[in-house]
Design a protein around this motif. Structure first.
Motif, short mmCIF file in Angstrom:
data_model
loop_
_atom_site.label_atom_id
_atom_site.label_comp_id
_atom_site.label_asym_id
_atom_site.label_seq_id
_atom_site.Cartn_x
_atom_site.Cartn_y
_atom_site.Cartn_z
N PRO A 67 0.82 -1.27 0.08
CA PRO A 67 -0.12 -0.09 -0.03
C PRO A 67 0.84 1.23 0.01
O PRO A 67 0.25 2.28 -0.70
N LEU A 68 2.11 1.27 0.67
CA LEU A 68 2.96 2.57 0.54
C LEU A 68 3.33 2.91 -0.82
O LEU A 68 3.14 4.01 -1.38
N PHE A 69 3.69 1.77 -1.43
CA PHE A 69 4.22 2.09 -2.95
C PHE A 69 3.34 2.31 -3.71
O PHE A 69 3.27 3.23 -4.70
N GLY A 70 2.02 1.84 -3.48
CA GLY A 70 0.67 1.85 -4.12
C GLY A 70 0.44 3.30 -4.19
O GLY A 70 -0.09 4.10 -5.19
N TRP A 71 0.33 3.94 -2.82
CA TRP A 71 -0.15 5.22 -2.44
C TRP A 71 0.86 6.44 -3.14
O TRP A 71 0.36 7.34 -3.61
N LEU A 72 2.24 5.93 -3.16
CA LEU A 72 3.10 6.95 -3.73
C LEU A 72 2.92 7.09 -5.01
O LEU A 72 3.06 8.07 -5.85
N SER A 73 2.52 6.06 -5.67
CA SER A 73 2.45 5.75 -7.31
C SER A 73 1.21 6.31 -7.75
O SER A 73 1.13 7.26 -8.79
N ASP A 74 0.09 6.14 -6.98
CA ASP A 74 -1.31 6.57 -7.62
C ASP A 74 -1.90 7.70 -7.02
O ASP A 74 -3.11 7.77 -7.25
N ARG A 75 -1.67 8.30 -5.73
CA ARG A 75 -2.22 9.17 -5.10
C ARG A 75 -2.67 10.24 -5.87
O ARG A 75 -3.63 10.90 -5.55
N VAL A 76 -2.03 10.68 -7.13
CA VAL A 76 -2.16 11.76 -7.77
C VAL A 76 -3.66 11.52 -8.81
O VAL A 76 -4.30 12.62 -9.33
N LEU A 248 -5.25 10.15 2.36
CA LEU A 248 -5.11 8.61 2.75
C LEU A 248 -6.58 8.38 3.41
O LEU A 248 -7.18 7.30 3.49
N ALA A 249 -6.86 9.22 4.58
CA ALA A 249 -8.13 8.83 5.28
C ALA A 249 -9.14 8.87 4.74
O ALA A 249 -10.15 7.90 4.82
N GLU A 250 -9.43 9.74 3.79
CA GLU A 250 -10.68 9.84 3.08
C GLU A 250 -10.57 8.49 1.90
O GLU A 250 -11.70 8.12 1.52
N TYR A 251 -9.53 8.23 1.35
CA TYR A 251 -9.49 7.11 0.52
C TYR A 251 -9.83 5.81 1.16
O TYR A 251 -10.68 4.98 0.65
N LEU A 252 -9.34 5.54 2.36
CA LEU A 252 -9.58 4.52 3.09
C LEU A 252 -11.13 4.43 3.46
O LEU A 252 -11.71 3.26 3.64
N GLN A 253 -11.75 5.54 4.05
CA GLN A 253 -13.10 5.68 4.20
C GLN A 253 -13.91 5.30 2.80
O GLN A 253 -15.05 4.73 2.86
N GLN A 254 -13.51 5.62 1.60
CA GLN A 254 -14.20 5.21 0.61
C GLN A 254 -14.07 3.68 0.13
O GLN A 254 -14.91 3.21 -0.28
N LEU A 255 -12.83 3.21 0.69
CA LEU A 255 -12.86 1.81 0.44
C LEU A 255 -13.67 0.94 1.43
O LEU A 255 -14.12 0.07 1.23
N SER A 256 -13.86 1.66 2.60
CA SER A 256 -14.74 1.02 3.63
C SER A 256 -16.24 0.68 3.09
O SER A 256 -16.86 -0.01 3.59
N ARG A 257 -16.62 1.83 2.46
CA ARG A 257 -17.90 1.74 1.71
C ARG A 257 -18.13 1.11 0.25
O ARG A 257 -19.07 0.83 -0.18
N HIS A 258 -16.84 0.32 -0.30
CA HIS A 258 -16.87 -0.49 -1.34
C HIS A 258 -17.26 -1.60 -1.12
O HIS A 258 -16.15 -2.70 -0.52
N ARG A 259 -18.38 -2.21 -1.11
CA ARG A 259 -18.91 -3.33 -0.47
C ARG A 259 -18.38 -4.70 -0.88
O ARG A 259 -17.71 -5.53 -0.62
N ASN A 260 -17.95 -4.57 -2.51
CA ASN A 260 -17.30 -5.74 -3.18
C ASN A 260 -16.15 -5.95 -2.83
O ASN A 260 -15.22 -7.06 -2.93
#
Length: 509
Positions: A67-76, A248-260
């Protein structure tokens, strides 16, 4: 002749070049998995404390770096889509290819660091593991992300995955070749063999990424020329809202609502656990269930086939995916795992041929299922993009988040397996060498008669009840996964419409 060869390489299909990247990873990674522990324990004589400290740090870093490298790569890419923004463009693919062109050769160099003693064994073990896993993670993340970025349709992604499996199977041959040069007493031949493998990997990564970059640079240049031509025809906006970056907190919140996504990682956690359980306990099952029934060469053959068969078997599974869909094929494999385990349980541990087939097929089908799940993650990338209206598909980041949740299964597999075996039989795997009786099993049958029946029965119950439990849990979670059928078609249609982009509004002439 050389120019003709280059011309042939340039005209290779994109799917073939993309799949070849799996070859340059697998020729190194399979050798690493097979020999790195034996090298440090038997050749470098690492002490037990340093070994466990290195493994513990590695397990933590292995879970966090995805997740660290993924965040650095795709946060934009996480910002909300702006008018006129392209969702999938050559620039995104080029970014991933540049990362692969840099990290691929570095991955090969980090592979070489294992086979030459250059520091204290404990320090070298820790540094080599973390460095190797870092570059491997970067390569895997961007390679898997390209699966979602190069294609949207299930047919095209299946074709890309098909060539990955084909080249991975070819790369597995390095394991068989390594047997000819592996010698703990004389390490020189094995080191030369590893240098040759690393050189092939470096050349392969450089050539493949360069070929792909030339294609997408041409597409990007054409796109840039078109945008420059139409630039003055765009309707000028009086005010364009400033793009809001997602934290990052907002992204994790979005994932928590991603049911699938949540149901998928629950299922995949069990799958990763089962894959590594089979890998960790495969030699133990061969020893205590089959060592007095089959020859050592047959056991070695089963072990070797278990490395290459999942890749070959996956070629057939991918053809099924084209006809039936990934969801149906994965569900069928879960049912097959459950049925085979129940049949084996009813047959008992004395059916030698059935036991051989079950041990081998259990590993092959489980590994094959793992390799199909990348296709499901790419569908989740599409759904994440549509649900949250991303500016770009954050494919590497989503692959990293899946790894964060599921990689603990690698640690749980040996811990739970050894605990269950010890609880049922009293056999502690850490207090004796489980492979010590493989060669000398026949002379010691009488002295081991008291312990062997209980241990054999415990291994058999472990062999059948773990896949039964995993299959039931996976079927329950997979039944809640709704990204298939009409919903999947709707998501792909929406992503394709976004990929094509909104037609630019032009001034009336």
């Amino acid at each position: 002749m050389g120019l003709r060869l280059l011309a042939c390489l340039f005209h290779l299909p994109t799917a073939v070049i993309y799949g070849s990247l799996s070859l340059f990873v697998s020729i190194l990674h399979n050798v690493f998995l097979l020999y790195y522990v034996d090298t440090f324990v038997s050749v470098y004589k690492i002490d037990k404390l340093s070994f466990w400290i290195g493994e513990t740090v590695f397990l933590i870093w292995n879970s966090l770096n995805d997740p660290l490298f993924g965040w650095l790569s795709d946060r934009v890419f996480l910002s909300t889509q702006q008018p006129g923004a392209e969702i999938s463009s050559p620039e995104v693919v080029l970014k991933r290819l540049r990362a692969l062109s840099h990290n691929g050769p570095l991955f090969a160099i980090s592979f070489l660091a294992f086979w030459v003693a250059w520091a204290h064994p404990g320090l070298q073990f820790l540094l080599c593991l973390c460095m190797y896993d870092s570059f491997l993670t970067m390569v895997d993340l961007h390679h898997n992300a390209l699966l979602a970025d190069l294609a949207v349709s299930a047919k095209d992604r299946t074709s890309l995955n098909f060539y990955c499996s084909l080249f991975s199977a070819i790369g597995s041959l390095s394991v068989f070749m390594s047997y000819a040069v592996w010698n703990k007493e004389d390490f020189f031949s094995f080191r030369i063999f590893c240098v040759v493998l690393a050189f092939c990997s470096i050349v392969g990564f450089t050539l493949s990424t360069q070929l792909l970059r030339q294609r997408f640079e041409a597409d990007g240049k054409a796109k840039w020329d078109q945008e420059s031509t139409l630039k003055e025809l765009y309707i000028e906006k009086l005010s364009v809202p400033q793009e809001k970056r997602i934290t990052l907190a907002e992204y994790l919140q979005q994932l928590s609502r991603h049911r699938n996504f949540l149901w998928f990682v629950c299922m995949n956690l069990v799958q990763v656990f089962h894959c590594h359980f089979n890998s960790n306990f495969f030699p133990l099952f061969l020893e205590h269930l089959l060592s007095d029934q089959i020859s050592v060469s047959t056991g070695s053959f089963l072990l070797g086939v278990s490395y290459i068969a999942p890749h070959l078997n996956n070629l057939y599974f991918l053809s099924l995916c084209r006809r039936c869909g990934v969801y149906a094929v994965v569900r069928g494999l879960f049912f097959l795992k459950l049925v085979l385990s129940i049949v084996m349980l009813l047959a008992g541990p004395d059916q030698v041929y059935l036991l051989c087939i079950f041990i081998a097929s259990n590993r092959v089908f489980t590994e094959g299922t793992c390799k199909l799940l990348n296709l499901v993650v790419t569908d989740l990338v599409d759904e994440d993009l549509v649900l949250n209206r991303r500016k770009q598909a954050a494919s590497a980041l989503l692959f990293g988040m899946v790894a964060l949740v599921t990689k603990p299964g690698q640690t749980f597999a040996p811990l739970i397996g050894t605990w269950l075996l010890c609880a049922y039989t009293g056999y502690d795997i850490f207090q004796r060498n489980p492979l010590s009786n493989v060669v000398s099993a026949q002379p010691k049958l009488e002295s081991a008669a008291a312990l062997e029946p209980t241990l054999r029965q415990g291994c058999f119950y472990l062999l059948v009840f773990v896949p039964i439990t995993c299959a039931v849990l996976q079927l329950l979670s997979w039944s809640q996964f709704s990204l298939h059928g009409k919903r999947l078609q709707m998501v792909k249609a929406q992503r394709q419409s976004l990929t094509q982009g909104r037609a630019p509004e032009v001034k009336m002439i």
